[in-house]
Each structure stands twice: as C-alpha cells, then as structure tokens.
Design a protein around this motif. Structure first.
Motif, PDB file in Angstrom:
ATOM      1  N   VAL A 152      42.160  45.416 -11.454  1.00 41.02           N
ATOM      2  CA  VAL A 152      43.090  45.324 -10.320  1.00 41.02           C
ATOM      3  C   VAL A 152      42.904  46.543  -9.404  1.00 41.02           C
ATOM      4  CG1 VAL A 152      45.563  45.458  -9.713  1.00 41.02           C
ATOM      5  CG2 VAL A 152      44.810  43.880 -11.497  1.00 41.02           C
ATOM      6  N   THR A 153      42.747  47.700 -10.016  1.00 36.62           N
ATOM      7  CA  THR A 153      42.529  48.928  -9.237  1.00 36.62           C
ATOM      8  C   THR A 153      41.283  48.801  -8.370  1.00 36.62           C
ATOM      9  OG1 THR A 153      43.528  50.241 -11.005  1.00 36.62           O
ATOM     10  CG2 THR A 153      42.148  51.425  -9.423  1.00 36.62           C
ATOM     11  N   ARG A 154      40.224  48.275  -8.961  1.00 31.04           N
ATOM     12  CA  ARG A 154      38.976  48.105  -8.190  1.00 31.04           C
ATOM     13  C   ARG A 154      39.199  47.159  -7.011  1.00 31.04           C
ATOM     14  NH1 ARG A 154      33.968  48.983 -10.704  1.00 31.04           N
ATOM     15  NH2 ARG A 154      33.140  47.086  -9.777  1.00 31.04           N
ATOM     16  N   ASP A 155      39.904  46.047  -7.265  1.00 28.95           N
ATOM     17  CA  ASP A 155      40.166  45.076  -6.189  1.00 28.95           C
ATOM     18  C   ASP A 155      40.974  45.717  -5.059  1.00 28.95           C
ATOM     19  OD1 ASP A 155      38.812  43.142  -7.552  1.00 28.95           O
ATOM     20  OD2 ASP A 155      40.585  42.117  -8.325  1.00 28.95           O
ATOM     21  N   ILE A 156      41.991  46.492  -5.448  1.00 27.99           N
ATOM     22  CA  ILE A 156      42.831  47.144  -4.423  1.00 27.99           C
ATOM     23  C   ILE A 156      41.995  48.144  -3.621  1.00 27.99           C
ATOM     24  CG2 ILE A 156      44.812  48.678  -4.035  1.00 27.99           C
ATOM     25  CD1 ILE A 156      46.144  47.460  -6.527  1.00 27.99           C
ATOM     26  N   ALA A 157      41.170  48.921  -4.319  1.00 33.39           N
ATOM     27  CA  ALA A 157      40.361  49.945  -3.636  1.00 33.39           C
ATOM     28  C   ALA A 157      39.358  49.285  -2.678  1.00 33.39           C
ATOM     29  CB  ALA A 157      39.625  50.798  -4.665  1.00 33.39           C
ATOM     30  N   LEU A 158      38.755  48.200  -3.125  1.00 36.34           N
ATOM     31  CA  LEU A 158      37.776  47.506  -2.258  1.00 36.34           C
ATOM     32  C   LEU A 158      38.462  46.937  -1.027  1.00 36.34           C
ATOM     33  CD1 LEU A 158      35.653  45.750  -5.046  1.00 36.34           C
ATOM     34  CD2 LEU A 158      34.824  47.515  -3.462  1.00 36.34           C
ATOM     35  N   LYS A 159      39.652  46.378  -1.235  1.00 37.91           N
ATOM     36  CA  LYS A 159      40.408  45.800  -0.111  1.00 37.91           C
ATOM     37  C   LYS A 159      40.778  46.907   0.884  1.00 37.91           C
ATOM     38  CE  LYS A 159      43.073  42.516   1.754  1.00 37.91           C
ATOM     39  NZ  LYS A 159      44.424  42.196   1.317  1.00 37.91           N
ATOM     40  N   PHE A 160      41.262  48.024   0.351  1.00 41.93           N
ATOM     41  CA  PHE A 160      41.667  49.135   1.213  1.00 41.93           C
ATOM     42  C   PHE A 160      40.458  49.651   1.999  1.00 41.93           C
ATOM     43  CE2 PHE A 160      42.874  53.349   2.489  1.00 41.93           C
ATOM     44  CZ  PHE A 160      44.248  53.292   2.673  1.00 41.93           C
ATOM     45  N   ASN A 161      39.351  49.853   1.278  1.00 40.40           N
ATOM     46  CA  ASN A 161      38.140  50.365   1.935  1.00 40.40           C
ATOM     47  C   ASN A 161      37.635  49.400   3.010  1.00 40.40           C
ATOM     48  OD1 ASN A 161      38.218  52.608   0.324  1.00 40.40           O
ATOM     49  ND2 ASN A 161      36.370  52.163  -0.847  1.00 40.40           N
ATOM     50  N   SER A 162      37.772  48.097   2.742  1.00 38.44           N
ATOM     51  CA  SER A 162      37.259  47.153   3.736  1.00 38.44           C
ATOM     52  C   SER A 162      38.132  47.174   4.996  1.00 38.44           C
ATOM     53  CB  SER A 162      37.152  45.740   3.153  1.00 38.44           C
ATOM     54  OG  SER A 162      38.439  45.170   3.062  1.00 38.44           O
ATOM     55  N   LEU A 163      39.408  47.511   4.828  1.00 36.97           N
ATOM     56  CA  LEU A 163      40.306  47.583   5.989  1.00 36.97           C
ATOM     57  C   LEU A 163      40.197  48.909   6.737  1.00 36.97           C
ATOM     58  CD1 LEU A 163      43.556  46.096   4.394  1.00 36.97           C
ATOM     59  CD2 LEU A 163      42.279  45.088   6.286  1.00 36.97           C
TER      60      LEU A 163
END
Ligand code: ADP
Ligand code: TRP
Length: 320
Positions: A152-163
């Motif tokens: 979940v942490t990885r998914d959140i970090a990837l989403k944040f980075n993509s934004l």
C-alpha cells in the motif's frame, strides 16, 4: 541503503517479536543505516489506557536497548516525538484511494478480533506509509502480516510521485520466510493479542510457568514422539545449537523423554540465551536519565531527516 522498521508498544515484547523483527534489526545495524522506532501512535488504535501505553512505550524502549539496538549507530525514536509524521499522513491520505484501504486484511482481521472499527484503525496503513516515506526508506523488514501495508505504501508513493514529481523513494518489504511465524504456547502464531506469548524479559517464575503451560498431546513419557509436531521442540530449536536440537530430537524419537523434560530444557535455554540482556536491561532501567536522553536524541536525529522530506512535500502540494 536505509533500513526502517517499527514495532507497536501495545504490550510486552515477546520472542516472536525478537526473532521476527528485533534480531534482524540488530544484525542490520552493522551493515546498513538503521532507522527503528516505536509505533505508539499505531497503538492508540487498540490501547485505550494512556498510562498503560506510556509505560509500555518506555518498557519497549528499554527492551530494544537491552537487546542490542545501539542509539549511537542507529536512529532509535518514539513515533509521536516526530510530529511531522501526522502532517505527512494527511497529505498522503488525500491521494490514497478508498479502495486501496478497503482491501487491507489487517483491518478486517482486527475488527474480527473485537478491536473497535474506528476511522483511525481503517486509515492506519496511511500512517504506516508516512512512517516509511518520511525517512526515504529503501528496505522495510516486516513479518508476513505487514507485507500488504508495504505494498500500500508503494502504491501511495507512486501515486504521489506521479502527481507531484519524484519526491518519495519507493520502498521494498523484506520478509524472512523461515522466521515468518513463531508459534505461541497454544500453537497459534505468538501474538500479544492472543495471550500466548513467551515474553523476552518475563520474571523467571512467570516465564517458567508460561513454558510449563505449552500445549502438548498426551503421549505417555515412555513412548517415542515426533519432535517436529510438538511446540516445545519447535520453540527449543529456534534458540538451540544444531547439536542441542539434534540431541533433543533423538531423545523424543527414542521414547522415555517427556514433554516436561523438554519444557525444563527450553526454560533453561531461554534463561541462558538472554542472560546478558537481562542484566543489561536492569542496568538501563535503573538509569532514567539515560533513557530520556536516548529518546530525546533519537527524536532529534529522526526529525532532521523528516523535516527535509516534509519541506519538499509541503512545497510540492502547494502549502509551503
Ligand atoms: P503482535 O502480533 O505480538 O502484536 P506486532 O504485530 O506488534 O506483534 O509485530 C511486531 C513485529 O514482530 C512485526 O514485524 C511482526 O511481523 C513480528 N512478529 C510478531 N509476532 C511474530 C511471530 N509470532 N513470529 C515472527 N514474527 C513475529
Ligand atoms: N504496523 C506495524 C505492526 O503492527 C508497525 C509499524 C508501524 C511499522 N509503522 C511501520 C512497521 C513502518 C514497519 C514500517 O507491526
């Protein structure tokens, strides 16, 4: 390489925590940059007694020091001493899809175990993501039960980075399969929430009593027994040398060796294994000034990293 992990001070630390998390951390600190913390803000999802939580946190800090986490080599802190983590939790929660949290097993498991279904318990993986991302962690060693939270942490970090651009390091979990589940005295996973633990620093008498309560079958003493299906042997093996384990296994197979004998051997082995640590724990516990100093310095070191990462996040989201 930065290695980070946390443990909840929701009760007394046990040998499952030791083998699954603390021992690997101690080994890591000689070859990596270790960040290790007490997740006391996570514990307030299930412990509703402020005095108990505060005592547990202090005790767990002493335990970690006695077991070899070295505050000179590593960063050792108490989660709530770094308020940046709460602020980051909010920014992360604003990019976390509800569905991601709805899929988490841990929430459902805890509610099934009668932990109140609060929104804090539901969003706990976001706080855990903040713990990990706030310190640019590369590797997160955890038990099997926490693997999904690192995903979940990885998914959140990837989403944040993509934004917002490349702000966060993407962490990876590390699971030691061979230590994934240490059995408790009832044969289930050893866990603070099942009252089936062998506490690392239990008083001698209490530890003996707990070991004597390990559930076994009723095969008579004289008869041969299969060592691999009994918990006393499985626990003994985790701490014994190869020759000691072999010797006990042979005795079980030959017959004439009872579970009571094996329990006595396990008790003696654990008392001996943690002899130095028990002594060290007593010394540390008597030095309140030292404990306070460790806690203060740990928080300062952790905050130095946290405030830099948070400054980048604040700028990225537009609140700086
Ligand atoms: P508990 O289940 O006792 O509340 P935690 O969930 O606080 O334990 O776990 C703290 C750390 O110890 C985690 O990394 C977890 O994977 C590890 N751990 C807990 N119980 C065991 C066990 N029985 N065997 C191996 N590792 C364990
Ligand atoms: N949730 C973990 C547990 O219950 C403890 C924890 C909180 C943690 N934050 C973390 C572990 C960050 C690793 C990394 O065991």
């Amino acid at each position: 390489m930065r290695v980070l992990s946390g443990i909840q001070p929701s009760g007394k630390l046990h040998i499952g925590n030791y083998l699954g998390m603390i021992k690997p951390m101690v080994e890591y600190q000689n070859r990596s940059e270790l960040f290790c913390f007490l997740a006391n803000m996570h514990s307030i999802t299930s412990v509703f007694d402020g005095v108990a939580l505060s005592d547990n946190s202090q005790n767990a800090l002493i335990d970690l020091l006695a077991l070899g986490i070295d505050p000179e080599k590593s960063v050792l802190w108490v989660q709530s001493d770094v308020p940046e983590v709460s602020e980051l939790t909010w920014y992360l929660s604003c990019v976390t899809p509800m569905g991601l949290l709805q899929r988490c097993h841990s929430y459902k498991d805890k509610v099934a175990k009668s932990i109140p279904a609060s929104s804090g318990l539901f969003t706990y993986p976001v706080l855990m993501a903040a713990d990990i991302l706030l310190y640019n962690s590369n590797i997160v060693p955890v038990g099997m039960d926490q693997k999904q939270h690192v995903e979940v942490t990885r998914d959140i970090a990837l989403k944040f980075n993509s934004l917002y651009g490349e702000i966060f390091v993407i962490p990876e979990s590390e699971i030691r399969e061979e230590l994934a589940v240490v059995p408790g005295v009832d044969g289930q996973k050893m866990s603070k929430s099942y009252d089936n633990t062998l506490e690392i620093f239990a008083p001698e008498k209490q530890l003996r009593k707990k070991i004597m309560s390990i559930v076994t079958d009723s095969t008579p003493v004289e008869e041969p027994k299969d060592p691999d299906t009994n918990n006393v042997y499985l626990l003994y093996k985790l701490f014994a040398s190869e020759s000691e384990s072999q010797e006990m296994a042979d005795k079980f197979r030959q017959g004439g060796f009872g579970y009571g004998d094996a329990k006595k051997a396990l008790f003696a082995l654990l008392m001996d294994h943690f002899k130095e640590e028990r002594k060290k724990r007593e010394e540390i516990a008597a030095d309140l000034g030292y404990i306070q100093e460790v806690r203060k310095k740990g928080a300062q070191k952790a905050r130095a990293v946290a405030s830099e990462v948070l400054a980048k996040v604040r700028k990225a989201v537009g609140v700086a």
